[in-house]
Design an enzyme around this catalytic site. Structure first.
Site, PDB file in Angstrom:
ATOM      1  N   TYR A 199      10.622   4.369   0.933  1.00 48.92           N
ATOM      2  CA  TYR A 199      11.495   3.330   1.491  1.00 48.92           C
ATOM      3  C   TYR A 199      12.942   3.421   0.999  1.00 48.92           C
ATOM      4  CZ  TYR A 199       7.903   0.924   4.100  1.00 48.92           C
ATOM      5  OH  TYR A 199       6.951   0.619   5.031  1.00 48.92           O
ATOM      6  N   ASP A 211       0.804  -1.231   0.000  1.00 50.46           N
ATOM      7  CA  ASP A 211       0.000   0.000   0.000  1.00 50.46           C
ATOM      8  C   ASP A 211       0.837   1.282   0.000  1.00 50.46           C
ATOM      9  OD1 ASP A 211       0.986   0.269   2.553  1.00 50.46           O
ATOM     10  OD2 ASP A 211      -0.951   0.121   3.559  1.00 50.46           O
TER      11      ASP A 211
HETATM   12  P1  NAD Z   1      -0.436  -7.575  13.795  1.00 46.74           P
HETATM   13  O1  NAD Z   1       0.635  -8.220  14.603  1.00 46.74           O
HETATM   14  O2  NAD Z   1      -1.388  -6.668  14.467  1.00 46.74           O
HETATM   15  O3  NAD Z   1      -1.300  -8.718  13.091  1.00 46.74           O
HETATM   16  C1  NAD Z   1      -0.766  -9.849  12.507  1.00 46.74           C
HETATM   17  C2  NAD Z   1      -1.550 -11.084  12.905  1.00 46.74           C
HETATM   18  O4  NAD Z   1      -0.966 -12.207  12.214  1.00 46.74           O
HETATM   19  C3  NAD Z   1      -1.474 -11.420  14.403  1.00 46.74           C
HETATM   20  O5  NAD Z   1      -2.768 -11.508  14.936  1.00 46.74           O
HETATM   21  C4  NAD Z   1      -0.756 -12.763  14.432  1.00 46.74           C
HETATM   22  O6  NAD Z   1      -1.185 -13.628  15.455  1.00 46.74           O
HETATM   23  C5  NAD Z   1      -1.073 -13.317  13.057  1.00 46.74           C
HETATM   24  N1  NAD Z   1      -0.199 -14.402  12.619  1.00 46.74           N
HETATM   25  C6  NAD Z   1       1.112 -14.581  12.857  1.00 46.74           C
HETATM   26  N2  NAD Z   1       1.532 -15.716  12.277  1.00 46.74           N
HETATM   27  C7  NAD Z   1       0.460 -16.270  11.653  1.00 46.74           C
HETATM   28  C8  NAD Z   1       0.260 -17.456  10.878  1.00 46.74           C
HETATM   29  N3  NAD Z   1       1.266 -18.299  10.633  1.00 46.74           N
HETATM   30  N4  NAD Z   1      -0.970 -17.694  10.393  1.00 46.74           N
HETATM   31  C9  NAD Z   1      -1.991 -16.851  10.630  1.00 46.74           C
HETATM   32  N5  NAD Z   1      -1.864 -15.720  11.373  1.00 46.74           N
HETATM   33  C10 NAD Z   1      -0.651 -15.438  11.866  1.00 46.74           C
HETATM   34  O7  NAD Z   1       0.321  -6.839  12.594  1.00 46.74           O
HETATM   35  P2  NAD Z   1      -0.137  -5.613  11.668  1.00 46.74           P
HETATM   36  O8  NAD Z   1       0.734  -4.464  11.950  1.00 46.74           O
HETATM   37  O9  NAD Z   1      -1.585  -5.408  11.752  1.00 46.74           O
HETATM   38  O10 NAD Z   1       0.271  -6.128  10.237  1.00 46.74           O
HETATM   39  C11 NAD Z   1      -0.221  -7.299   9.644  1.00 46.74           C
HETATM   40  C12 NAD Z   1       0.599  -7.634   8.425  1.00 46.74           C
HETATM   41  O11 NAD Z   1       0.288  -6.766   7.360  1.00 46.74           O
HETATM   42  C13 NAD Z   1       2.111  -7.513   8.630  1.00 46.74           C
HETATM   43  O12 NAD Z   1       2.775  -8.538   7.925  1.00 46.74           O
HETATM   44  C14 NAD Z   1       2.417  -6.181   8.031  1.00 46.74           C
HETATM   45  O13 NAD Z   1       3.765  -6.061   7.683  1.00 46.74           O
HETATM   46  C15 NAD Z   1       1.495  -6.238   6.849  1.00 46.74           C
HETATM   47  N6  NAD Z   1       1.218  -4.973   6.158  1.00 46.74           N
HETATM   48  C16 NAD Z   1       1.613  -4.903   4.877  1.00 46.74           C
HETATM   49  C17 NAD Z   1       1.365  -3.791   4.137  1.00 46.74           C
HETATM   50  C18 NAD Z   1       1.877  -3.752   2.733  1.00 46.74           C
HETATM   51  O14 NAD Z   1       2.041  -2.702   2.173  1.00 46.74           O
HETATM   52  N7  NAD Z   1       2.165  -4.887   2.113  1.00 46.74           N
HETATM   53  C19 NAD Z   1       0.704  -2.712   4.711  1.00 46.74           C
HETATM   54  C20 NAD Z   1       0.290  -2.796   6.037  1.00 46.74           C
HETATM   55  C21 NAD Z   1       0.550  -3.959   6.755  1.00 46.74           C
HETATM   56  C1  G6P Z   2       3.534   0.930   4.685  1.00 45.93           C
HETATM   57  C2  G6P Z   2       4.134  -0.221   3.956  1.00 45.93           C
HETATM   58  C3  G6P Z   2       3.821  -1.492   4.660  1.00 45.93           C
HETATM   59  C4  G6P Z   2       4.264  -1.443   6.103  1.00 45.93           C
HETATM   60  C5  G6P Z   2       3.660  -0.239   6.780  1.00 45.93           C
HETATM   61  C6  G6P Z   2       4.250  -0.055   8.148  1.00 45.93           C
HETATM   62  O1  G6P Z   2       2.145   0.890   4.606  1.00 45.93           O
HETATM   63  O2  G6P Z   2       3.713  -0.295   2.632  1.00 45.93           O
HETATM   64  O3  G6P Z   2       4.422  -2.534   3.976  1.00 45.93           O
HETATM   65  O4  G6P Z   2       3.832  -2.599   6.775  1.00 45.93           O
HETATM   66  O5  G6P Z   2       3.916   0.917   6.053  1.00 45.93           O
HETATM   67  O6  G6P Z   2       3.485   0.879   8.835  1.00 45.93           O
HETATM   68  P1  G6P Z   2       3.561   1.010  10.401  1.00 45.93           P
HETATM   69  O7  G6P Z   2       2.529   2.026  10.713  1.00 45.93           O
HETATM   70  O8  G6P Z   2       3.241  -0.359  10.945  1.00 45.93           O
HETATM   71  O9  G6P Z   2       4.953   1.431  10.704  1.00 45.93           O
HETATM   72 MN    MN Z   3       4.380  -2.263   1.780  1.00 45.14          MN
END
Ligand code: NAD
Ligand code: G6P
Ligand code: MN
Length: 453
Positions: free
Chosen positions: A276, A169
């Protein structure tokens, strides 16, 4: 139609569910299933999810909350994957260990990202296998579990036929702030060209209603010495706020990367860099303004995570919920919009992480690259880009090979390959420092990483 969310206990789950529910007719969704390995965390988050579906939106969508894979994935059409393996506690370790050795400590970039990758590769492969087993044959996994770059590389290598699209995102968050800075209200009319790896790319052109806005945008950034809308800069309170009220990408230590866009453009003015890139092009400066005792993981635990779980506890006590306790916005909207494009074959344009196959002519055929694509029922139709200039291509090859070595090292259990991956990373100044960080990380990641020999 069933959408399963893996990582149901995520801080982003309520916002994503709200985005899905607001699009329920276009998606034709009947049921949302939350799946997580952490029952306690997911059950709490489910309280607010249920409130959104039933009380707030009267959506009529059925909610299932489970820790059983079969129950989660059986007959699902979409699986949204957002697992954070090791939770924020391990994010904190990923950020703090490199900093202790004088290197960039970041969730997805540098050694922190490599460590997070080592934890996430096998759980993601397990997820693909479970979905293959239980879900509909024409399932789609939309994966945004980080580090998306390494995860996508590993999935492509180990499960090349999986119906998975990896996404991020950050570019859309950048476009949101570009629109706000230039006072563009209808951001749907913004179209951009972009090339890179995930969390490692550049906007080569940004158009609004068919006209390039690169020059006005660059002029704005030069004048304000930052890429943030003027409204955010006034009083600066939104930059330090811990509430969920303002754009989460413009708060706390995020400030430095928006400033960094200006600093990078002063030297390399042609393309708009992804935020980034700061971690690689300004590694030394990043370490200097970091606090090894209080990193982004601490900021998030004390704001987004705390606000959500305090808000849920308060709801359970008082029956009242303030919607601001959870984050809703572009993140969920764009994931739900991508699912709509896949389901309804709209051929809408999105940035996705896919196997290169010549889309970037001077990058390897099998590299996982981030490029624009038209999305229809058969997946992404990638829009080819021009050859990449030497500077960017050199940086990308270094990062790509660092990530590929990490994936190979993880699969083969090879200490040497993982050490090469750390040594090759641009954020690391020497082999000796790479080894010191790696050895500390092996200790910290016991139980999460495969054994390295
Ligand atoms: P969070 O810790 O609040 O939530 C993650 C959840 O994943 C937890 O509830 C945890 O128990 C669960 N989990 C861990 N291992 C697991 C498994 N093997 N199977 C199923 N569930 C499992 O974290 P968050 O900050 O809300 O972020 C969630 C994910 O989304 C992270 O990987 C974060 O980096 C990602 N994210 C990515 C983007 C992007 O741009 N790609 C943007 C925002 C968040
Ligand atoms: C952006 C990136 C994600 C990352 C997030 C971290 O949205 O694209 O990949 O997980 O920032 O944000 P945070 O608020 O958790 O630092
Ligand atoms: Mn990202």
């Amino acid at each position: 139609m069933i959408i399963a969310i893996a990582g149901g206990g995520s801080t982003f789950t309520p916002g994503i569910v709200k985005s899905i529910a607001l699009r329920k007719d276009e998606l034709g969704v009947d049921e949302i299933r939350l799946y997580d390995i952490n029952k306690e965390r997911q059950d709490k988050v489910a309280v607010v999810v249920k409130w959104i579906l039933d009380e707030e939106l009267h959506s009529g969508i059925k909610l299932t909350v489970t820790n059983d894979k079969k129950e989660a994935y059986t007959d699902a059409s979409f699986v949204f994957a957002q697992m954070r393996v090791g939770l924020y506690a391990m994010r904190e370790s990923d950020e703090k260990i490199p900093l202790k050795h004088g290197c960039v400590g970041q969730e997805t970039c540098g050694c922190g990202g490599l460590a997070y990758g080592m934890r996430t590769i096998f759980p993601m492969i397990e997820l693909i296998d479970d979905v293959e087993k239980y879900a509909k044959n024409d399932y789609w996994i939309l994966n945004y579990s980080n580090p998306a770059s390494i995860v996508s590389e590993a999935c492509n290598k180990l499960r090349p036929n999986a119906r998975i699209i990896n996404i991020c995102d950050m570019p859309i968050a950048i476009i949101d702030l570009v629109a706000a800075a230039l006072e563009i209200k209808d951001k749907k009319n913004i179209v951009y060209d972009y090339f890179g790896l995930n969390h490692f790319g550049w906007f080569t052109n940004i158009e609004y209603k068919g006209e390039s806005i690169m020059e006005p945008l660059k002029a704005y950034i030069k004048e304000h010495e930052i890429l943030l809308p003027a409204s955010y800069l006034k009083g600066k309170e939104s930059l330090t706020s811990t509430s969920n009220n303002t754009n989460r990408h413009a708060k706390g230590s995020w400030y430095y990367v928006w400033k960094g866009v200006y600093e990078i453009l002063e030297n390399f003015p042609e393309y708009i860099p992804n935020t980034y890139l700061n971690y690689y092009l300004q590694s030394k400066e990043f370490v200097e303004h970091s606090n090894v005792e209080y990193t982004r993981a601490n900021e998030v635990m004390n704001s987004r995570e705390k606000n959500l779980f305090d808000g849920i506890d308060n709801y359970l006590k008082t029956g009242k919920i303030d919607e601001k306790v959870f984050y809703a916005g572009s993140h969920g909207d764009w994931i739900a919009d991508l699912a709509i494009a896949l389901k309804n074959d709209t051929k809408a344009r999105f940035l996705v992480i896919v196997e290169n196959k010549g889309a970037l002519p001077n990058m390897p055929y099998d590299a996982m690259v981030e490029v624009p694509a038209y999305i229809g029922k058969d997946g992404p139709e990638v829009i080819s880009q021009k050859p990449i200039p030497l500077f960017q291509q050199g940086l990308m090859m270094q990062q790509l090979n660092s990530e590929k070595l990490l994936v190979e090292g993880c699969i083969e259990g090879s200490y040497e390959k993982v050490l090469q991956s750390f040594t090759l990373n641009k954020t690391v100044p020497s082999m000796t420092v790479a080894k010191a960080i790696l050895d500390d990380m092996i200790e910290a990641n016991k139980g999460f990483w495969p054994e390295l020999k």
